[in-house]
Design a protein around this motif. Structure first.
Motif, PDB file in Angstrom:
ATOM      1  N   HIS A  31     -17.876 -71.748  14.189  1.00  0.00           N
ATOM      2  CA  HIS A  31     -16.761 -70.114  13.913  1.00  0.00           C
ATOM      3  C   HIS A  31     -17.288 -69.458  12.185  1.00  0.00           C
ATOM      4  O   HIS A  31     -16.533 -68.176  12.169  1.00  0.00           O
ATOM      5  N   ALA A  32     -17.126 -70.966  11.989  1.00  0.00           N
ATOM      6  CA  ALA A  32     -16.594 -70.851  10.119  1.00  0.00           C
ATOM      7  C   ALA A  32     -15.678 -70.046   9.246  1.00  0.00           C
ATOM      8  O   ALA A  32     -14.925 -70.136   8.633  1.00  0.00           O
ATOM      9  N   VAL A  33     -14.348 -69.895  10.354  1.00  0.00           N
ATOM     10  CA  VAL A  33     -12.851 -69.929  10.409  1.00  0.00           C
ATOM     11  C   VAL A  33     -11.998 -70.344  10.890  1.00  0.00           C
ATOM     12  O   VAL A  33     -12.162 -70.793  12.427  1.00  0.00           O
ATOM     13  N   ALA A  34     -11.019 -71.115  10.167  1.00  0.00           N
ATOM     14  CA  ALA A  34      -9.896 -71.794  11.555  1.00  0.00           C
ATOM     15  C   ALA A  34      -8.993 -71.514  10.377  1.00  0.00           C
ATOM     16  O   ALA A  34      -8.073 -71.662   9.629  1.00  0.00           O
ATOM     17  N   VAL A  35      -7.700 -72.022  11.307  1.00  0.00           N
ATOM     18  CA  VAL A  35      -6.326 -71.468  11.294  1.00  0.00           C
ATOM     19  C   VAL A  35      -5.570 -73.698  11.380  1.00  0.00           C
ATOM     20  O   VAL A  35      -5.746 -73.891  12.163  1.00  0.00           O
ATOM     21  N   VAL A  36      -5.007 -74.069  10.638  1.00  0.00           N
ATOM     22  CA  VAL A  36      -4.348 -75.689  10.443  1.00  0.00           C
ATOM     23  C   VAL A  36      -3.068 -75.003  10.278  1.00  0.00           C
ATOM     24  O   VAL A  36      -2.217 -74.266   9.300  1.00  0.00           O
ATOM     25  N   HIS A  37      -2.391 -75.540  11.333  1.00  0.00           N
ATOM     26  CA  HIS A  37      -0.696 -75.482  11.655  1.00  0.00           C
ATOM     27  C   HIS A  37      -0.560 -76.735  11.425  1.00  0.00           C
ATOM     28  O   HIS A  37      -0.266 -77.182  12.575  1.00  0.00           O
ATOM     29  N   ALA A  38       0.307 -77.119   9.961  1.00  0.00           N
ATOM     30  CA  ALA A  38       0.859 -78.339  10.553  1.00  0.00           C
ATOM     31  C   ALA A  38       2.078 -78.478   9.419  1.00  0.00           C
ATOM     32  O   ALA A  38       2.162 -77.837   8.011  1.00  0.00           O
ATOM     33  N   PRO A  39       2.851 -78.876   9.155  1.00  0.00           N
ATOM     34  CA  PRO A  39       4.192 -78.935   8.929  1.00  0.00           C
ATOM     35  C   PRO A  39       4.156 -79.944   7.348  1.00  0.00           C
ATOM     36  O   PRO A  39       3.224 -80.238   7.124  1.00  0.00           O
ATOM     37  N   PRO A  40       4.921 -79.664   6.600  1.00  0.00           N
ATOM     38  CA  PRO A  40       5.440 -80.050   5.270  1.00  0.00           C
ATOM     39  C   PRO A  40       5.361 -81.256   5.093  1.00  0.00           C
ATOM     40  O   PRO A  40       6.103 -81.709   6.039  1.00  0.00           O
ATOM     41  N   GLY A  41       4.500 -82.040   4.820  1.00  0.00           N
ATOM     42  CA  GLY A  41       4.906 -83.145   4.735  1.00  0.00           C
ATOM     43  C   GLY A  41       3.209 -84.380   5.429  1.00  0.00           C
ATOM     44  O   GLY A  41       3.102 -85.540   5.598  1.00  0.00           O
ATOM     45  N   THR A  42       2.566 -83.326   6.090  1.00  0.00           N
ATOM     46  CA  THR A  42       1.374 -84.145   6.879  1.00  0.00           C
ATOM     47  C   THR A  42       0.079 -84.279   5.913  1.00  0.00           C
ATOM     48  O   THR A  42      -0.848 -84.620   6.730  1.00  0.00           O
ATOM     49  N   GLY A  43       0.372 -83.570   4.330  1.00  0.00           N
ATOM     50  CA  GLY A  43      -1.234 -83.904   4.152  1.00  0.00           C
ATOM     51  C   GLY A  43      -1.377 -82.941   4.156  1.00  0.00           C
ATOM     52  O   GLY A  43      -2.869 -83.218   3.723  1.00  0.00           O
ATOM     53  N   LYS A  44      -1.952 -81.748   4.712  1.00  0.00           N
ATOM     54  CA  LYS A  44      -2.578 -80.672   4.329  1.00  0.00           C
ATOM     55  C   LYS A  44      -3.342 -80.048   3.281  1.00  0.00           C
ATOM     56  O   LYS A  44      -4.351 -79.675   2.820  1.00  0.00           O
ATOM     57  N   THR A  45      -2.213 -80.458   2.864  1.00  0.00           N
ATOM     58  CA  THR A  45      -2.457 -79.565   1.056  1.00  0.00           C
ATOM     59  C   THR A  45      -4.375 -80.970   0.190  1.00  0.00           C
ATOM     60  O   THR A  45      -4.412 -80.177  -0.201  1.00  0.00           O
ATOM     61  N   THR A  46      -3.199 -82.175   0.854  1.00  0.00           N
ATOM     62  CA  THR A  46      -4.486 -83.331  -0.366  1.00  0.00           C
ATOM     63  C   THR A  46      -5.902 -83.533   0.940  1.00  0.00           C
ATOM     64  O   THR A  46      -6.199 -83.289  -0.007  1.00  0.00           O
ATOM     65  N   LEU A  47      -5.892 -83.539   1.758  1.00  0.00           N
ATOM     66  CA  LEU A  47      -7.201 -83.481   2.780  1.00  0.00           C
ATOM     67  C   LEU A  47      -7.533 -82.952   3.051  1.00  0.00           C
ATOM     68  O   LEU A  47      -9.285 -82.780   2.938  1.00  0.00           O
ATOM     69  N   VAL A  48      -7.251 -81.184   3.351  1.00  0.00           N
ATOM     70  CA  VAL A  48      -8.091 -80.507   4.320  1.00  0.00           C
ATOM     71  C   VAL A  48      -9.134 -79.442   3.340  1.00  0.00           C
ATOM     72  O   VAL A  48     -10.032 -79.489   3.593  1.00  0.00           O
ATOM     73  N   PRO A  49      -8.881 -79.361   1.996  1.00  0.00           N
ATOM     74  CA  PRO A  49     -10.029 -79.178   0.853  1.00  0.00           C
ATOM     75  C   PRO A  49     -11.216 -80.145   0.101  1.00  0.00           C
ATOM     76  O   PRO A  49     -12.339 -79.629   0.345  1.00  0.00           O
ATOM     77  N   PRO A  50     -10.368 -80.957   0.809  1.00  0.00           N
ATOM     78  CA  PRO A  50     -11.805 -82.428   1.017  1.00  0.00           C
ATOM     79  C   PRO A  50     -12.782 -82.291   2.377  1.00  0.00           C
ATOM     80  O   PRO A  50     -14.475 -82.319   1.893  1.00  0.00           O
ATOM     81  N   ALA A  51     -11.933 -82.047   3.243  1.00  0.00           N
ATOM     82  CA  ALA A  51     -12.804 -81.762   4.115  1.00  0.00           C
ATOM     83  C   ALA A  51     -13.855 -80.873   4.753  1.00  0.00           C
ATOM     84  O   ALA A  51     -14.964 -80.573   5.137  1.00  0.00           O
ATOM     85  N   VAL A  52     -13.067 -79.304   4.105  1.00  0.00           N
ATOM     86  CA  VAL A  52     -13.775 -78.407   4.087  1.00  0.00           C
ATOM     87  C   VAL A  52     -15.242 -78.315   2.772  1.00  0.00           C
ATOM     88  O   VAL A  52     -15.878 -78.168   3.215  1.00  0.00           O
ATOM     89  N   ALA A  53     -14.970 -78.593   1.673  1.00  0.00           N
ATOM     90  CA  ALA A  53     -16.189 -79.331   0.526  1.00  0.00           C
ATOM     91  C   ALA A  53     -17.062 -80.154   1.457  1.00  0.00           C
ATOM     92  O   ALA A  53     -18.143 -79.887   1.092  1.00  0.00           O
ATOM     93  N   GLU A  54     -16.334 -81.402   2.197  1.00  0.00           N
ATOM     94  CA  GLU A  54     -17.495 -81.794   3.041  1.00  0.00           C
ATOM     95  C   GLU A  54     -18.629 -81.370   3.794  1.00  0.00           C
ATOM     96  O   GLU A  54     -19.730 -81.117   4.335  1.00  0.00           O
TER      97      GLU A  54
END
Length: 842
Positions: A31-54
């Motif tokens: 889809h080239a776009v996505a929305v991640v719905h994740a409460p604070p403390g789930t690690g989205k800020t830390t691990l989503v960017p590396p997954a996108v870079a992959e």
């Protein structure tokens, strides 16, 4: 993808978001776009960017809402990679950049990305953008999302876009992204939900003792500051772990830190105006327990390690704008329930925690569910300038989660026109692009650009940096605040901003020797020409050029109170108050006011009706402030007419002298207009006031006082309204009087809905039918009177009355009035005005 990122994804930390990374990669590929719905403390800020870079080629740009959050996010990810910041992961914030050619993930503030989009809409070298914390609904974030959707639609359909949200805004964001014009169209955008990982958090309600107030008209009360500090001490004594304290603003952070002196813990302040080193210390665990006193910056966009306890004062600082008065400021408001939950969740990241809320459970039930998005409450001047620079003719064409209020956007565009930033058609000018290139509010950018030529680049940058950092001036004295910043040891953020602004401003030396008083006042006036203020004669308050009244706090007026002229930088008006409260200002002179706000200088001839007279004068104005006034001996006729017209509208046409003849003619005309309509004129108050020229005509031009007004021949003026040739039938259709059988000429009363003829009963003997008016359309209503002229009967059908009503009236009155005629047959009796023994048959 770099080896450090590959190793991290192969063995990621045990965070809830890890399970969703594969789904995210697939969503980006399909889809080239996505929305991640994740409460604070789930690690989205830390691990989503590396997954996108992959999943993409090129750099991944990640946004954060503040400089603190951007630096902290980059540092956290770099630590996991075992690298220094600036290698695989870097950051760019205002005034500081740590990246290299090897950087694959760059964390930036949303405002910085917004400016980058204006300079390079194609985002050359960028493969994906990750928008973090979109649920916070900051104005920059909403606009950045809209521009990225526009870029994907028109320039870069290969650009990957991920929006991350901690709340249900995720679904709305997904719907917005699904309409971005992709080919083929997107039926839907994947929403990847990550379950929360919070441990249980106990809630303790800690309201202020009864009889004490949390706020007053100055803001947070000292008693409540004491209560928050006492609650922190209780938390340290009764619970384990570090403490995170939420208060609304910088002043409250500092007040709380002072009150916590001597506690058995390291106390740190945390807010955006601190130097980076101090922010880093607040975010780093130490050997002792810590108390971190923070603004809302720590609510959801960054992690404060070691925290097991949250103390929440229950307030936040939000933008509010009074568009009618041109006053924009940050105000202290009660926190929303959603924000309170976010804050409480900070205590449950490491293990079971506790939140101590400084309000009651009953008060909590009445809090707003969610904070309002900034687009609904903030000043939109910078937003409107960014939209104009983007080249969008209609804001409605942009993919915004909420459209801005129409009146607020119109007010912002008016400000930009005054600054010369946009033209009359709303297109950005060359000056507007120059203003947009200064990383601050457009008003302050104008003050920097124009002020540099007048007070010198360095000094202009110093004042603008102070204003952009929202420095609170004791007693409202901005000159003293500037001197304090120059001498202070905690002004690193201000000094850095001075350097940045000085680098982008035109380079000039001061125009002659200038004192700080002159320089600060002039630059403030350039930034806010609508807030130039002059003291009202005989009063302690001021009038600003915008027309808004303003005053210092009477309990602490400060050293500027009483000066003739002020340049006001900060003022707010609380509900129920007539005048704004001045919070920050500098001395000014009339010459400097004219220098800063020359476009508001006007000379007007003003003719008004005041205290029963026409008064004409030529006024010299700076906005709403009167500089001079001289009488006008021969004002224009149309201006005099207009003043009298306004007086008649305001005070009513009773200002005219209404003779009996004028009143009688008016009610006759009113009757014909109601019954026959056009061409008979409407002579109601509203119609006569609206069409003064049609009936009073040139008589108004000779009026100079109420005495002149009352000499006007209103009867003759009304006759000017009579239609031709129908005017010749006025006495036929609506006669002033009617001759009755006794020979009397009786006046008709037209004031009632149906015209009334009040006449003694003996004077209408011989009539068998009531006369009709308006060409036979409306019969007169007879009020038949006793010999003592008291009502005896009312009828519009005289023939029926003689048969049915008269016998009863005759029986009732003949005994009381034996000298008057009471014939058996009134149809044939002689009508009389005199007292007779009997009426003779005719």
């Amino acid at each position: 993808m770099s080896d450090p990122l590959r190793r991290l994804l192969a063995a990621p930390p045990d965070l809830p978001v890890t399970a969703a990374l594969t789904e995210l990669g697939e969503a980006l590929r399909t889809h080239a776009v996505a929305v991640v719905h994740a409460p604070p403390g789930t690690g989205k800020t830390t691990l989503v960017p590396p997954a996108v870079a992959e999943a993409v080629e090129g750099r991944v740009v990640v946004t954060q809402p503040s400089r603190i959050a951007a630096r902290a996010a980059a540092r956290r990810l770099a630590q996991l990679l075992g690298e220094p910041v600036g290698e695989t992961v870097g950051y760019s914030v205002r005034g500081e950049r740590r990246t290299s050619r090897r950087t694959r993930i760059e964390v930036v503030t949303t405002g910085l990305l917004l400016r980058r989009l204006q300079q390079d809409p194609e985002l050359a070298g960028v493969g994906a953008v990750v928008l973090d914390e979109v649920h916070e609904r900051h104005l920059d974030a909403d606009l950045t999302l809209a521009l990225l959707v526009d870029i994907r639609t028109n320039l870069r359909d290969d650009l990957r876009l991920v929006a991350m949200s901690a709340t249900i805004e995720a679904e709305r964001t997904a719907a917005l992204l699904a309409s971005d014009g992709a080919v083929p169209p997107l039926a839907s955008v994947p929403v990847i939900s990550v379950p929360g990982a919070l441990h249980p958090v106990e809630t303790l309600w800690c309201p202020l003792p009864a009889g004490q107030r949390r706020t007053d008209d100055r803001g947070i009360t000292p008693a409540f500051h004491d209560h928050v500090a006492a609650t922190v001490r209780r938390a340290l004594a009764e619970h384990e772990g570090d403490v995170l304290v939420f208060v609304p603003g910088v002043a409250e952070v500092e007040a709380t830190v002072r009150r916590l002196a001597g506690v058995e813990a390291d106390v740190h302040a945390l807010h955006g105006r601190l130097p980076g080193a101090e922010q880093d210390r607040a975010l780093t665990e130490g050997p002792r327990r810590r108390v971190v006193v923070s603004t809302a910056v720590a609510e959801s966009s960054l992690t404060v390690p070691g925290v097991r306890i949250v103390v929440d004062a229950g307030f936040s600082r939000e933008p509010r704008t009074d568009h009618r008065r041109g006053l924009a400021s940050l105000v202290t408001v009660a926190v929303s329930r959603a924000s309170a939950e976010q804050r409480a969740g900070r205590a449950g990241r490491l293990g079971p925690g506790v939140v101590l809320r400084c309000w009651s459970e009953a008060e909590h039930a009445h809090l707003a569910a969610h904070p309002e998005p900034e687009v609904a409450t903030a000043d939109l001047t910078a937003f409107a300038l960014q939209v104009a620079c983007w080249g969008s003719d209609d804001v409605g064409d942009l993919a915004l989660l909420d459209q801005p209020p129409t009146h607020a956007l119109a007010a912002a565009r008016e400000v930009l026109r005054d600054l010369g930033a946009i033209d009359d058609d709303g297109r950005v000018t060359a000056r507007g692009r120059m203003i947009a290139g200064v990383p601050t509010d457009p008003r302050l950018a104008r003050a920097l650009i124009d002020g540099a030529q007048l007070v010198g680049t360095r000094r202009a940058a110093e004042v603008v940096a102070m204003l952009s950092e929202d420095v609170r001036a004791p007693g409202g004295d901005l000159v003293a605040a500037l001197r304090s910043l120059r001498a202070g040891h905690r002004s690193g953020a201000w000094r850095s901003q001075v350097t940045r602004l000085g680098a982008v401003a035109p380079q000039h030396d001061a125009r002659g020797p200038l004192t700080d008083d002159v320089a600060v006042g002039l630059v403030v006036a350039l930034a806010h020409p609508d807030r130039i203020a002059r003291k009202r004669p005989g009063a302690s308050s001021y009038l600003m050029t915008s027309g808004t009244g303003a005053a210092f706090d009477v309990r602490d007026p400060g050293p500027l109170a009483g000066l003739e002229w002020l340049a006001v930088a900060d003022a707010d008006r609380r509900p129920g108050q007539r005048e704004a409260r001045i919070r920050g200002a500098a001395p000014l002179t009339e010459d400097l006011a004219l220098e800063a706000a020359g476009s508001q200088w006007t000379e007007v001839d003003e003719v008004t009706w005041t205290e029963g007279r026409v008064r004409a004068r030529r006024r010299t104005l700076l906005g709403a402030i009167e500089l001079a006034s001289v009488p006008l001996s021969d004002p224009p006729t149309d201006a005099v007419t207009g003043a009298i017209r306004e007086a008649l509208r305001r005070e009513g046409i009773g200002l005219l002298s209404w003779s009996e003849a004028a009143t009688t003619l008016r009610v006759r005309l009113d009757f014909l207009h109601r019954v026959l309509g056009e061409p008979w004129p409407d002579v109601s108050d509203e119609a006569l006031t609206e069409h003064l020229d049609a009936w009073l005509g040139p008589q108004l031009a000779r009026v100079r006082s109420v005495e002149h007004l009352r000499r006007i021949d209103v009867t003759a003026a009304l006759r000017a309204l009579l239609p031709w040739p129908e005017a010749g039938r006025l006495d036929e259709l609506a006669p002033e009087r009617v001759e009755v059988p006794s020979g009397s000429s009786v006046r008709i009363d037209y004031t009632a809905e149906q015209p009334v003829l009040a006449v003694r009963l003996q004077e209408v003997f011989g009539w068998t039918a009531v006369p009709a008016l308006a060409g036979g359309k409306v019969p007169l209503l007879l009020h038949l009177l006793s010999p003592a002229r008291r009502p005896a009967a009312v009828t519009a059908d005289l023939d029926s009355f003689w048969d049915n009503g008269y016998p009863g009236v005759r029986a009732d009155l003949r005994g009381r009035y034996p000298k008057h005629a009471w014939p058996d047959d009134p149809r044939s009796a002689q009508a009389t005005r005199r007292t007779n023994a009997a009426a003779r048959p005719r």
